[in-house]
Design a protein around this motif. Structure first.
Motif, short mmCIF file in Angstrom:
data_model
loop_
_atom_site.label_atom_id
_atom_site.label_comp_id
_atom_site.label_asym_id
_atom_site.label_seq_id
_atom_site.Cartn_x
_atom_site.Cartn_y
_atom_site.Cartn_z
N THR A 247 0.83 -1.21 0.00
CA THR A 247 0.00 0.00 0.00
C THR A 247 0.86 1.25 0.00
N GLN A 268 -3.13 -0.39 6.94
CA GLN A 268 -3.43 -1.58 6.14
C GLN A 268 -3.49 -2.82 7.04
N ILE A 271 -6.82 -2.93 8.83
CA ILE A 271 -7.92 -3.38 7.96
C ILE A 271 -7.90 -4.90 7.85
N THR A 287 -13.89 -4.75 3.04
CA THR A 287 -12.50 -4.32 2.90
C THR A 287 -12.43 -2.99 2.16
N GLU A 288 -13.17 -2.89 1.06
CA GLU A 288 -13.15 -1.65 0.28
C GLU A 288 -13.73 -0.48 1.05
N TYR A 291 -11.24 0.59 3.66
CA TYR A 291 -10.10 1.25 3.01
C TYR A 291 -10.43 2.72 2.73
N TYR A 295 -8.25 5.56 4.73
CA TYR A 295 -7.27 6.33 3.95
C TYR A 295 -7.82 7.63 3.39
N MET A 308 -7.26 2.49 -3.97
CA MET A 308 -7.98 1.32 -3.50
C MET A 308 -8.12 0.28 -4.61
N THR A 311 -4.51 -1.17 -5.20
CA THR A 311 -4.05 -1.99 -4.07
C THR A 311 -4.83 -3.29 -3.97
N ARG A 312 -6.15 -3.18 -3.97
CA ARG A 312 -7.00 -4.36 -3.87
C ARG A 312 -6.88 -5.23 -5.12
#
Length: 338
Positions: A247, A268, A271, A287-288, A291, A295, A308, A311-312
């Motif tokens: 991240t 991170q 999370i 999770t999203e 995030y 952030y 996002m 990263t995801r």
């Protein structure tokens, strides 16, 4: 892939569709894609390598522990097990499908069920233990920033930390208590016979008891060789930090500055701790949402959604797709052999 895994895959796809719909809704996707295009290629390549290292690292540890038990196995074969585990963990609630499928393929390739179970359980316990220690450390030393960034999701952090701690305690108890493990194995067989899923077989019962004894011998071996456990713990710390570091690579790759790597990585980690045990395939959606909340004060404007997605996309969806191909290859390879 059995019926249960097919159902899990369908639920996973539906959740993915809902998640992407929620991400795109209310966003200026032109600005988001423009922000994504600003990502420096070097940082993108480094982040991709980090994502694959995170999954492969489990394979390195499986190989190390199997060789400690005098198995002649290759690193490539064990990395294959880790990708299979990642795929089935990703599509099943609370990541429950990964280890059974790893155990299945390990057994088919000549590894004793007892030894494979000990190795996989050791990796799982240490993996969770490191996550719990990190979580407690963040809670003690970084509580104010944690509460500030997570906002309304702080309760999920507490829940995730509690569930992971409880799981570590339970797994440790099962590992070090031979009577408990043998009771679970024999009791499980009796239950399946009562439900008429299994037929009565004295030979099978004796085989299960023998497996439980072999399992305990393997546990004792690792308890007598604490240096090997210490090495796995140290490498697990590196593995865990690698996915958090990804991240920060995206943060720097988007030409952002002003927030420390420690802060980005700690968020991170928080999370991961919060969503790790939730009964959602791949912890999709939550999770999203976490995030974007955590952030929101670090990634300005469209770079929040852009970061996002990247990263995801790298640490989960990209690796999941590769893992799916590995799982399919293992499946057809096994069918050809049998």
């Amino acid at each position: 892939m059995n019926r249960k895994n097919i159902i899990s895959a369908i639920i996973f796809i539906l959740l993915a569709a809902l998640t992407f719909s929620a991400i795109f809704k209310g966003n200026d996707m032109g600005a988001v894609f423009a922000a994504m295009n600003k990502l420096h290629p070097i940082y993108l390549i480094a982040a991709m390598a980090t994502a694959f290292f995170f999954v492969s690292a489990e394979g390195f540890m499986i190989c190390y522990l199997l060789r400690s038990l005098n198995y002649k196995t290759s690193v490539a074969a064990c990395v294959k097990y880790s990708f299979v585990g990642f795929f089935f963990s990703g599509i099943t609630p609370s990541a429950t499908g990964g280890q059974p499928m790893q155990l299945y393929y390990m057994n088919k390739e000549g590894h004793k069920v007892s030894d494979s179970t000990v190795v996989l359980m050791t990796v799982a316990v240490i993996y969770k233990f490191v996550l719990v220690v990190m979580g407690i450390g963040i809670l003690i030393f970084c509580y104010q920033p944690l509460a500030q960034y997570l906002q309304g999701y702080l309760y999920l952090y507490y829940l995730g930390l509690f569930l992971n701690t409880a799981l570590v305690v339970v797994l440790l108890f099962i590992m070090i208590s031979p009577k408990c493990f043998k009771g679970i194995v024999v009791g499980g067989e009796k239950l399946l016979k009562k439900l008429r899923i299994l037929k009565h077989s004295k030979h099978r019962t004796e085989k299960l008891i023998d497996m439980a004894d072999q399992y305990h011998e393997a546990v004792l071996f690792f308890l007598r060789n604490k240096g090997k456990i210490g090495a796995v713990i140290a490498f697990t710390v590196v593995q865990r930090c690698s996915v958090f570091f990804l991240t920060w690579l995206i943060y720097r790759g988007l030409s952002l500055d002003g927030v420390s790597a420690f802060t980005v990585m700690s968020l991170q980690a928080s999370i991961y701790i919060a969503v790790d045990m939730l009964p959602l395939p791949g912890a999709q959606g939550i999770t999203e949402l976490m995030y974007k909340t955590a952030y929101s004060q670090i990634f300005p404007g469209a770079s929040l959604t852009a970061s996002m997605c990247i990263t995801r996309g790298l640490n989960f969806y990209m690796v999941l797709i590769v893992s799916a191909f590995v799982a399919l290859w293992c499946h057809f390879r096994l069918k050809r052999r049998t």
